[in-house]
Design a protein around this motif. Structure first.
Motif, PDB file in Angstrom:
ATOM      1  N   LEU A 141       0.832  -1.212   0.000  1.00  0.00           N
ATOM      2  CA  LEU A 141       0.000   0.000   0.000  1.00  0.00           C
ATOM      3  C   LEU A 141       0.862   1.256   0.000  1.00  0.00           C
ATOM      4  O   LEU A 141       0.611   2.197  -0.750  1.00  0.00           O
ATOM      5  N   ARG A 150       1.165  10.589   0.289  1.00  0.00           N
ATOM      6  CA  ARG A 150      -0.144   9.944   0.316  1.00  0.00           C
ATOM      7  C   ARG A 150      -0.003   8.473   0.713  1.00  0.00           C
ATOM      8  O   ARG A 150      -0.781   7.948   1.501  1.00  0.00           O
ATOM      9  N   LYS A 153       0.578   8.136   4.432  1.00  0.00           N
ATOM     10  CA  LYS A 153      -0.621   8.410   5.228  1.00  0.00           C
ATOM     11  C   LYS A 153      -1.592   7.241   5.185  1.00  0.00           C
ATOM     12  O   LYS A 153      -2.153   6.846   6.211  1.00  0.00           O
ATOM     13  N   ALA A 154      -1.800   6.687   3.990  1.00  0.00           N
ATOM     14  CA  ALA A 154      -2.685   5.529   3.880  1.00  0.00           C
ATOM     15  C   ALA A 154      -2.117   4.377   4.704  1.00  0.00           C
ATOM     16  O   ALA A 154      -2.849   3.675   5.405  1.00  0.00           O
ATOM     17  N   VAL A 157      -2.989   4.587   8.443  1.00  0.00           N
ATOM     18  CA  VAL A 157      -4.329   4.102   8.806  1.00  0.00           C
ATOM     19  C   VAL A 157      -4.345   2.575   8.800  1.00  0.00           C
ATOM     20  O   VAL A 157      -4.879   1.938   9.719  1.00  0.00           O
ATOM     21  N   LEU A 158      -3.721   1.987   7.773  1.00  0.00           N
ATOM     22  CA  LEU A 158      -3.723   0.527   7.676  1.00  0.00           C
ATOM     23  C   LEU A 158      -2.979  -0.104   8.847  1.00  0.00           C
ATOM     24  O   LEU A 158      -3.427  -1.118   9.403  1.00  0.00           O
TER      25      LEU A 158
END
Lengths: 239, 221, 221
Positions: A141, A150, A153-154, A157-158
């Protein structure tokens, strides 16, 4: 370039820490391996193959600790928007995946002489396998976006979602295991490890942790350098 | 109409007009399950033994099929910006869109599951437990999948990446979903499995909208 | 009478500082036109104003209160039009419009507002046509109709006239005029087209982009 004010301090600080950390890691490895392979006695049931445990157990500990570290760094990155925390989580992931892979492979190597088969769907091994996939998902990811910010940041969360899930996955795999395998297989007894085995185990665990810190520092420094280069290129492109 | 139902209604209407997506999910579900007898052999005892696992694993895969478009379509046509800015909290938007997705996939899987149970020679007790377990389990699948879909908005190679993110997180639902059916078939207590499936659903219902909304806010930056 | 203002704004897009040290202010009834060459940060500034992006430095205020303190209240006072239209091809013109106005207004915008917006953009005749049959200009008019039908005081419009024909541009200018004069609204418009809007002020973004470049070059040395 105010956003690199912090990283610069990090660079100065780590430049001083790194040599000592590397030295301590090397010392712990040498002492740990000497005690584990040379001094500690063979197990009365498992024989010499018990020595695999001195690598397997610390690797499994690190596999979980590094994921916890990533989750903590991700929380810091999301809540306080600290740029170094993003770098740290991203840099830790491949190291953690490496530890997880070592735990899986050494588990299989230990399983062959002990259980007569390379892979047993034992609860602990299966949980570690799922953890390995969580690592792979995170790495995929983070690298799936054109914009590295980006991706980080993703990934944050994961990492948190995965961290919340780890105990649930562990619990369900344990449940599944007791349903399908009535306790016919017992692994080395956790209680009452003799000190001749405990000392090398602790030393190896320290060596693994030290290795993690060293490589993490190197990777974060690398990441900071990469961002600086990209910033320079952008300035060039804008003329 | 409340703003929540407006979003559900819009997504349902879009799914109905598109049509093909939902039928494809069900066709995929049945097709994959039919491959198992061809691969394992037609022995009814073996098929009955593996049927709960086969149906659940196939359901996991089928529910992933249309997830990729859940937020990506709104991202590509600019709707996502407006949903983020809208007066309905983004967490509720995630819930509404997940509900619409579940109604157009999870529900259909539950309707199709008894057919597969018959094809694979599952017993009647197992069939009832399967439908109940899927009623509790498939909404969790959609909700967890929605987080993955929100995280991969705008990513290169979305589909394969989404499976890699989401499938490991599906493990608990799979274990207890299959556990419920196995317990029913072998005459053991089914209740604990259902309770845990319900707890998983309650947990995902609370946590996934938060994570999904956080991911979507990043996606529009 | 309200004031929407920004102070010392700096915007970073994926590691690049787009512009720096930017100030702006708009009062009720006023129009602010953003100009400058491609890549100067007009769209980014609008997204900052909408709250979709966070400024790397500086702050945006509404009547002196920082927007970041209450992003939801800010979202509820603006209508944003990006370069994407937010139009679903499978829904009709009227369905698209009713969805967005319903989602925006507290209890859903009155049907009169929807009808008025369709008239203002010349889409009445196409109301029941699925949007996949619309041309790019017609889609743009539908996106404008969404903004016009809303009742929010602040319009943030990114290239609103792209793809519009001469008459549609005129209708758009009228709509902005009505919004600002009779409803005491305000509008920020990024555009390359020369619009005839009474009392509109212009903000040229190039100097701020230049400032960002100088800062970056200095930091790189």
């Amino acid at each position: 370039m105010h956003r690199f004010a912090n990283p610069n301090r990090f660079l100065r600080l780590t430049a001083r820490i790194l040599p000592w950390c590397a030295l301590a890691t090397a010392a712990a490895f040498i002492a740990g391996l000497y005690l584990a392979l040379g001094v500690s006695p063979p197990d009365y049931q498992q024989g010499e193959s018990v020595r695999i445990m001195y690598v397997h157990v610390p690797a499994a500990w690190m596999a979980l600790s590094v994921y916890s570290f990533m989750a903590a760094a991700s929380a810091v990155a999301l809540i306080w928007k600290h740029p170094l925390a993003d770098f740290a989580a991203k840099a830790a992931a491949p190291i953690g995946a490496g530890f997880t892979l070592i735990a899986l492979v050494t588990g299989a190597l230990w399983g062959q002489p002990s259980w007569g088969t390379w892979w047993v769907w034992d609860a602990r091994l299966t949980s570690v396998l799922v953890l390995f996939f969580l690592y792979l998902g995170y790495i995929a990811l983070v690298n799936a976006f054109d914009d590295p910010i980006r991706g980080a940041k993703a990934g944050a969360v994961l990492a948190l979602v995965g961290f919340v899930n780890i105990p649930i996955i562990k619990f369900s795999v344990d449940w599944w295991n007791t349903l399908h395998q009535p306790a016919s297989i017992t692994r080395i007894g956790a209680p009452a490890i003799h000190s001749s085995m405990l000392t090398p185990l602790v030393l190896m665990a320290l060596a693994f942790a030290g290795y993690f810190v060293c490589v993490l520092i190197l990777r974060v420094r690398n990441e900071i350098a990469g961002r600086k280069i990209r910033a320079l290129r952008l300035v060039q492109a804008q003329g | 109409m409340s703003r929540f139902t407006l979003i559900v209604a819009r997504d349902l209407r879009l799914a109905l007009r598109r049509g093909a997506d939902s039928t494809m999910v069900v066709t995929f579900f049945i097709l994959i399950a039919v491959l198992f007898p061809l691969g394992v052999g037609p022995d009814t005892a073996i098929l009955a033994r593996i049927s709960p696992g086969v149906i659940w694993v196939t359901a996991l895969l089928a529910s992933m099929l249309s997830l990729e478009r859940l937020f990506q379509a709104d991202f590509e046509d600019g709707s996502l910006d407006l949903l983020v800015l809208g007066s309905l909290p983004l967490e509720a938007v995630v819930l509404a869109k997940s509900l619409a997705h579940w109604l157009t996939t999870g529900m259909l899987l539950i309707v199709a599951a008894p057919v597969l149970a018959l094809l694979l020679n599952m017993s009647a007790e197992g069939l009832i437990a399967l439908v109940l377990a899927m009623l509790l389990g498939t909404p969790s699948l959609t909700l967890i999948g929605a987080v993955g879909a929100a995280l991969t908005v705008g990513a290169r190679r979305g589909g394969a990446l989404l499976s890699l993110l989401v499938l490991p997180l599906y493990v608990p639902v799979l274990i207890f979903g299959v556990g419920a059916v196995d317990a029913a078939i072998s005459g053991m207590a089914v209740r604990p499995h259902f309770l845990i499936l319900g707890a998983l659903l309650a947990g995902t219902l609370v946590l996934t909208p938060l994570a999904g909304a956080a991911a979507l806010r990043q996606a529009v930056q | 009478m309200s004031t929407f203002a920004g102070h010392g704004l700096e915007c970073a897009r994926s590691e690049r500082i787009v512009f720096a040290g930017l100030d702006f202010a708009v009062e009720s009834g006023a129009v602010l036109i953003l100009t400058g060459p491609n890549g100067v940060g007009k769209s980014s500034l609008l997204r900052l104003m909408a709250g979709l992006l966070e400024p790397a430095a500086g702050r945006i205020t509404w009547d002196g209160a920082p927007m970041a303190d209450d992003p939801e209240a800010h979202g509820a006072r603006l209508d944003y039009l990006g370069h994407l239209d937010g139009v679903k091809g499978l829904l009709t013109v009227a369905e698209n419009l009713r969805f967005w106005t319903g989602l925006g207004g507290g209890r859903g915008a009155p049907d009169g507002a929807v009808k008025g917006a369709l008239e203002a953009t010349g889409l009445v005749r196409l109301a029941d046509l699925p949007c996949r049959f619309l041309s790019a200009g017609q889609r743009r008019r539908l996106a404008l109709a969404r903004v016009i039908a809303g009742t929010r005081p602040l319009w943030l419009l990114d290239e609103p006239t792209s793809g519009l024909d001469h008459d549609a541009v005129g209708a758009f200018e009228n709509a902005v005029g009505r919004h600002c004069r009779s409803r005491q609204g305000m509008a920020v418009i990024a555009t390359h087209t020369a619009l005839s809007l009474e009392g509109a002020r212009t903000l040229e973004l190039s100097p701020y982009a230049e400032k960002a470049r100088e800062q970056a070059a200095e930091a790189a040395r």
